[in-house]
Design a protein around this motif. Structure first.
Motif, mmCIF file in Angstrom:
data_model
loop_
_atom_site.group_PDB
_atom_site.id
_atom_site.type_symbol
_atom_site.label_atom_id
_atom_site.label_comp_id
_atom_site.label_asym_id
_atom_site.label_seq_id
_atom_site.Cartn_x
_atom_site.Cartn_y
_atom_site.Cartn_z
ATOM 1 N N SER A 129 13.222 -31.952 -2.107
ATOM 2 C CA SER A 129 13.021 -33.014 -1.114
ATOM 3 C C SER A 129 11.536 -33.250 -0.855
ATOM 4 N N VAL A 130 10.772 -32.175 -0.709
ATOM 5 C CA VAL A 130 9.342 -32.304 -0.470
ATOM 6 C C VAL A 130 8.652 -32.959 -1.662
ATOM 7 N N GLY A 131 9.008 -32.524 -2.843
ATOM 8 C CA GLY A 131 8.390 -33.084 -4.047
ATOM 9 C C GLY A 131 8.670 -34.557 -4.230
ATOM 10 N N TYR B 130 10.086 -28.011 5.908
ATOM 11 C CA TYR B 130 9.610 -29.138 5.088
ATOM 12 C C TYR B 130 8.110 -29.352 5.280
ATOM 13 N N GLY B 131 7.649 -29.193 6.501
ATOM 14 C CA GLY B 131 6.214 -29.311 6.742
ATOM 15 C C GLY B 131 5.440 -28.169 6.119
ATOM 16 N N PRO C 110 7.508 -28.073 -8.855
ATOM 17 C CA PRO C 110 8.893 -27.652 -8.616
ATOM 18 C C PRO C 110 9.942 -28.756 -8.730
ATOM 19 N N VAL C 111 9.539 -30.012 -8.733
ATOM 20 C CA VAL C 111 10.510 -31.109 -8.772
ATOM 21 C C VAL C 111 11.213 -31.159 -10.122
ATOM 22 N N LEU D 10 17.518 -35.138 2.212
ATOM 23 C CA LEU D 10 18.887 -34.902 1.764
ATOM 24 C C LEU D 10 18.885 -34.102 0.466
ATOM 25 N N PRO D 11 19.803 -33.168 0.306
ATOM 26 C CA PRO D 11 19.820 -32.345 -0.911
ATOM 27 C C PRO D 11 20.195 -33.150 -2.149
ATOM 28 N N ALA D 12 19.505 -32.892 -3.243
ATOM 29 C CA ALA D 12 19.797 -33.548 -4.526
ATOM 30 C C ALA D 12 20.628 -32.577 -5.362
ATOM 31 N N PHE D 13 21.934 -32.692 -5.267
ATOM 32 C CA PHE D 13 22.796 -31.725 -5.945
ATOM 33 C C PHE D 13 22.787 -31.881 -7.465
#
Length: 205
Positions: free
Chosen positions: A174-176, A25-26, A188-189, A157-160
């Protein structure tokens, strides 16, 4: 690298990487900053170096190359330790329980937690991608305290609903979404009602 020279009207984001699992994530936050033209200021805990090697096989040098400016975790005199150094805020990705606990108490022992404390006192956005489960009551009380102090608690947390086809896509989503909190829009979001159809649009009338 050391402190960057002064630049006018340059958006800066402090990126902290602590020793919790999820160093990717970093890494991707640094990649996103580079793509968005945001000057990244990186500070990495000693434990994070071990996690980096175990989870990715990358060297510290390879990690540092992704950042614009790298600060030693022991350098309490670095630019990001002062509120007069203007930034958009700070993201700790991932954030360990120890790191969140230090920030919550204000008793900081490294540049990483000092920079987070400065972010809070200057009323800038502090996002903590806390990586721990299950959480006991002490953890929950600490998280509540941090939220009351103004931090944003954002577990990755994953956004399914975005229908990720790979772990990379789950990480980037998650990062976006955390970068959204700094008003930074990363390509990418996948967004509900834009890239993704809403449920109501599919329903029969």
């Amino acid at each position: 690298m050391t402190d960057a020279p002064k630049t006018a009207d340059k958006a800066r984001l402090v990126v902290g990487i602590s020793g919790a699992s999820g160093v990717i994530y970093g890494l991707r936050t640094l990649d996103a900053c580079r793509e968005l033209g945001v000057e990244s200021h990186l500070v990495v805990s000693k434990s994070a170096v071990l996690t980096l090697q175990q989870e990715t096989g990358l060297s510290v040098a390879a990690l540092n190359e992704r950042a614009d400016v790298v600060h030693r975790v022991s350098d309490i005199g670095a630019a990001i330790a002062s509120g007069s150094f203007r930034t958009l805020g700070m993201i700790v990705a991932p954030c360990s329980v120890r790191t969140m606990s230090e920030i919550a108490t204000g008793v900081t022992s490294s540049l990483l937690t000092r920079a987070a404390d400065v972010t809070l006192k200057e009323r800038r956005t502090l996002v903590l991608m806390v990586r721990e489960t299950p959480l006991h009551l002490g953890h929950l009380r600490t998280l509540t305290k941090l939220a009351e102090m103004g931090a944003v608690i954002a577990p990755p947390l994953p956004a399914f609903y975005a229908k990720p086809a790979s772990i990379d896509e789950m990480v980037d989503q998650s990062v976006g979404r955390t970068l959204d909190l700094f008003d930074l829009q990363w390509a990418p979001v996948k967004r509900w009602g834009e890239d993704l159809e809403t449920i109501s649009s599919k329903a029969e009338v």
